[in-house]
Scaffold this motif. Sequence first.
Motif, mmCIF file in Angstrom:
data_model
loop_
_atom_site.group_PDB
_atom_site.id
_atom_site.type_symbol
_atom_site.label_atom_id
_atom_site.label_comp_id
_atom_site.label_asym_id
_atom_site.label_seq_id
_atom_site.Cartn_x
_atom_site.Cartn_y
_atom_site.Cartn_z
ATOM 1 N N PRO A 118 -49.252 13.908 12.472
ATOM 2 C CA PRO A 118 -49.400 12.911 11.402
ATOM 3 C C PRO A 118 -50.626 13.130 10.533
ATOM 4 O O PRO A 118 -50.610 12.837 9.348
ATOM 5 C CB PRO A 118 -49.515 11.589 12.184
ATOM 6 N N SER A 119 -51.706 13.636 11.126
ATOM 7 C CA SER A 119 -52.957 13.784 10.370
ATOM 8 C C SER A 119 -53.107 15.165 9.753
ATOM 9 O O SER A 119 -54.218 15.598 9.460
ATOM 10 C CB SER A 119 -54.155 13.518 11.294
ATOM 11 N N ALA A 120 -51.997 15.883 9.560
ATOM 12 C CA ALA A 120 -52.061 17.246 9.032
ATOM 13 C C ALA A 120 -52.766 17.273 7.679
ATOM 14 O O ALA A 120 -52.429 16.523 6.778
ATOM 15 C CB ALA A 120 -50.657 17.824 8.902
ATOM 16 N N ARG A 121 -53.778 18.161 7.566
ATOM 17 C CA ARG A 121 -54.509 18.301 6.302
ATOM 18 C C ARG A 121 -54.514 19.745 5.820
ATOM 19 O O ARG A 121 -55.071 20.053 4.798
ATOM 20 C CB ARG A 121 -55.951 17.806 6.489
ATOM 21 N N GLN A 122 -53.914 20.627 6.614
ATOM 22 C CA GLN A 122 -53.919 22.030 6.239
ATOM 23 C C GLN A 122 -52.807 22.301 5.215
ATOM 24 O O GLN A 122 -51.687 21.825 5.353
ATOM 25 C CB GLN A 122 -53.709 22.917 7.470
ATOM 26 N N SER A 123 -53.127 23.086 4.219
ATOM 27 C CA SER A 123 -52.139 23.447 3.212
ATOM 28 C C SER A 123 -51.488 24.772 3.593
ATOM 29 O O SER A 123 -52.000 25.517 4.431
ATOM 30 C CB SER A 123 -52.823 23.573 1.844
ATOM 31 N N VAL A 124 -50.362 25.050 2.962
ATOM 32 C CA VAL A 124 -49.690 26.326 3.203
ATOM 33 C C VAL A 124 -50.572 27.473 2.741
ATOM 34 O O VAL A 124 -50.634 28.527 3.387
ATOM 35 C CB VAL A 124 -48.320 26.349 2.485
ATOM 36 N N ASP A 125 -51.273 27.296 1.614
ATOM 37 C CA ASP A 125 -52.191 28.334 1.131
ATOM 38 C C ASP A 125 -53.266 28.634 2.168
ATOM 39 O O ASP A 125 -53.607 29.797 2.412
ATOM 40 C CB ASP A 125 -52.857 27.889 -0.175
ATOM 41 N N GLN A 126 -53.804 27.601 2.781
ATOM 42 C CA GLN A 126 -54.835 27.791 3.797
ATOM 43 C C GLN A 126 -54.275 28.563 4.992
ATOM 44 O O GLN A 126 -54.939 29.446 5.540
ATOM 45 C CB GLN A 126 -55.356 26.430 4.261
ATOM 46 N N LEU A 127 -53.055 28.243 5.377
ATOM 47 C CA LEU A 127 -52.415 28.940 6.500
ATOM 48 C C LEU A 127 -52.234 30.418 6.173
ATOM 49 O O LEU A 127 -52.503 31.295 7.005
ATOM 50 C CB LEU A 127 -51.068 28.296 6.812
ATOM 51 N N MET A 128 -51.771 30.732 4.958
ATOM 52 C CA MET A 128 -51.553 32.125 4.572
ATOM 53 C C MET A 128 -52.869 32.898 4.505
ATOM 54 O O MET A 128 -52.951 34.044 4.956
ATOM 55 C CB MET A 128 -50.849 32.182 3.204
ATOM 56 N N ASP A 129 -53.896 32.272 3.950
ATOM 57 C CA ASP A 129 -55.195 32.954 3.873
ATOM 58 C C ASP A 129 -55.750 33.231 5.269
ATOM 59 O O ASP A 129 -56.356 34.282 5.508
ATOM 60 C CB ASP A 129 -56.186 32.096 3.074
ATOM 61 N N THR A 130 -55.537 32.307 6.189
ATOM 62 C CA THR A 130 -55.997 32.499 7.562
ATOM 63 C C THR A 130 -55.258 33.659 8.225
ATOM 64 O O THR A 130 -55.854 34.474 8.948
ATOM 65 C CB THR A 130 -55.792 31.209 8.379
ATOM 66 N N MET A 131 -53.945 33.738 7.998
ATOM 67 C CA MET A 131 -53.154 34.852 8.538
ATOM 68 C C MET A 131 -53.632 36.181 7.978
ATOM 69 O O MET A 131 -53.721 37.185 8.704
ATOM 70 C CB MET A 131 -51.678 34.648 8.203
ATOM 71 N N VAL A 132 -53.938 36.210 6.685
ATOM 72 C CA VAL A 132 -54.379 37.446 6.042
ATOM 73 C C VAL A 132 -55.720 37.896 6.610
ATOM 74 O O VAL A 132 -55.937 39.089 6.848
ATOM 75 C CB VAL A 132 -54.453 37.245 4.509
ATOM 76 N N VAL A 133 -56.636 36.966 6.848
ATOM 77 C CA VAL A 133 -57.925 37.324 7.446
ATOM 78 C C VAL A 133 -57.714 37.961 8.809
ATOM 79 O O VAL A 133 -58.335 38.982 9.147
ATOM 80 C CB VAL A 133 -58.837 36.080 7.561
ATOM 81 N N LEU A 134 -56.816 37.386 9.609
ATOM 82 C CA LEU A 134 -56.526 37.952 10.928
ATOM 83 C C LEU A 134 -55.967 39.362 10.803
ATOM 84 O O LEU A 134 -56.400 40.287 11.513
ATOM 85 C CB LEU A 134 -55.527 37.052 11.663
ATOM 86 N N LEU A 135 -55.026 39.564 9.893
ATOM 87 C CA LEU A 135 -54.397 40.877 9.748
ATOM 88 C C LEU A 135 -55.405 41.921 9.252
ATOM 89 O O LEU A 135 -55.421 43.067 9.734
ATOM 90 C CB LEU A 135 -53.210 40.779 8.787
ATOM 91 N N VAL A 136 -56.264 41.546 8.326
ATOM 92 C CA VAL A 136 -57.278 42.484 7.821
ATOM 93 C C VAL A 136 -58.246 42.863 8.930
ATOM 94 O O VAL A 136 -58.616 44.036 9.075
ATOM 95 C CB VAL A 136 -58.023 41.875 6.614
ATOM 96 N N ARG A 137 -58.659 41.916 9.739
ATOM 97 C CA ARG A 137 -59.570 42.226 10.846
ATOM 98 C C ARG A 137 -58.941 43.221 11.813
ATOM 99 O O ARG A 137 -59.593 44.163 12.276
ATOM 100 C CB ARG A 137 -59.941 40.942 11.598
ATOM 101 N N LEU A 138 -57.676 43.001 12.127
ATOM 102 C CA LEU A 138 -56.989 43.912 13.046
ATOM 103 C C LEU A 138 -56.862 45.305 12.427
ATOM 104 O O LEU A 138 -57.090 46.321 13.096
ATOM 105 C CB LEU A 138 -55.611 43.353 13.398
ATOM 106 N N HIS A 139 -56.502 45.377 11.161
ATOM 107 C CA HIS A 139 -56.342 46.671 10.506
ATOM 108 C C HIS A 139 -57.665 47.428 10.412
ATOM 109 O O HIS A 139 -57.703 48.654 10.554
ATOM 110 C CB HIS A 139 -55.736 46.473 9.115
ATOM 111 N N LEU A 140 -58.748 46.723 10.156
ATOM 112 C CA LEU A 140 -60.052 47.381 10.124
ATOM 113 C C LEU A 140 -60.402 47.992 11.475
ATOM 114 O O LEU A 140 -61.113 48.995 11.547
ATOM 115 C CB LEU A 140 -61.137 46.378 9.718
ATOM 116 N N ALA A 141 -59.876 47.394 12.535
ATOM 117 C CA ALA A 141 -60.122 47.911 13.886
ATOM 118 C C ALA A 141 -59.113 48.960 14.305
ATOM 119 O O ALA A 141 -59.119 49.400 15.457
ATOM 120 C CB ALA A 141 -60.105 46.755 14.891
#
Length: 409
Positions: A118-141
Amino acid sequence: MRYLFRPPGTEGARLLSLPWHQPLEEWDPDLLLEVPQRGISRHVVRFVAEQGQVFALKEIAEPLARHEYALLGEFEEEGLPAVSVLGVCVDRPGGQDAILVTRYLEYSMSYRYLFSRPSARQSVDQLMDTMVVLLVRLHLAGVFWGDCSLSNTLFRLDAGALAAHLVDAETAERHPQLSRGQRHYDLDLARERVGAELLDLQFGELLPEGVDPIEVAESLPLRYERLWDEVTREEVFHPDEQRYRVAERLRRLNDLGFDVGEVELVTSDEGARLRVETRVSSPGQHRRELFRLTGLEVQENQARRLLNDLRSYRAYLEQRTGRPVPQAEASTRWLTEVYQPVVDAVPKELAGRLAPAEVFHEVLEHRWFLSEQAGRDVGATKATRSYIDNVLSRTPEEITTPSVIARRT
């Protein structure tokens, strides 16, 4: 039958009494926990608790289990954002699949739960940016994920922002360095899977109105390229700009959540060329500083927010006393006079719904909101009481620490 587990501690030994010889589907329900809102898995997954800690057990083919066990161990040692592996049970009777054991990620949520609470405040854009940060970190490694999806990711709140952690590494590959083709193939797989998962959210009426799942998924490559360029590109500038341009670049990388390793600066008549080696470990600049000053272990955005409040409190002390206040004194007094009273004010029945540092962050936000309404500072005590009564009490118990999950059994 063999059970291998990683030190330190006795966690692995405490689980030895479980019925590893039986298929997971046949385990006594009294031994298991029902973890709400967990992600979808193509394997049999069960959860158990031992002395207030929760562990995830996944039944999987032995070669894949050994592969994932080794990779997750490497990721943990290098500080990559992934779940922590504990052990693996192999050579089970009757040719059964192996069982991989990982530690439950405290305060984590699946993508479905992020949008269903009920208290969801995360946007879809925020979710996508978070996923991209994770993927970039993995690729750099040098990690090719091969199965990047929302279902294979867990999310944690970090001072209002999100932090993403890899959950499933059975298809992952480790290379000294990924080629552009490998990175883009991984990105294409992510785009397809994320698109399907967003469509599923839309079908379940969980996606915010007006959001196009396909359009959002198609934005992943552009988001990825922007971030990849920021953390890997070389810059050329005039030698006179050297000092501030280097500092500016390093600050930008830190703000994006990346640490910096080696900095190479090559000067010539044409100008200075800057190359920055971006580390892929979890961001740590603010976390390390807060731990050094207070002993608190929190996430990076939380640490940044807490440090800002600590600095503000130190300035207040200096103004009130009319003398310089040493950092050590200010840190100790902030911890005992500001932070701890807020954390201790949370009633026992509400403890564990959010991490203590997240509670403190939200109290600061709530205090600002109430003060804006009142036209004056309402104070910490009133803000804390109002937050507990009107916000925390409505936070579902599903986002919880393992000790609260264990209490249900």
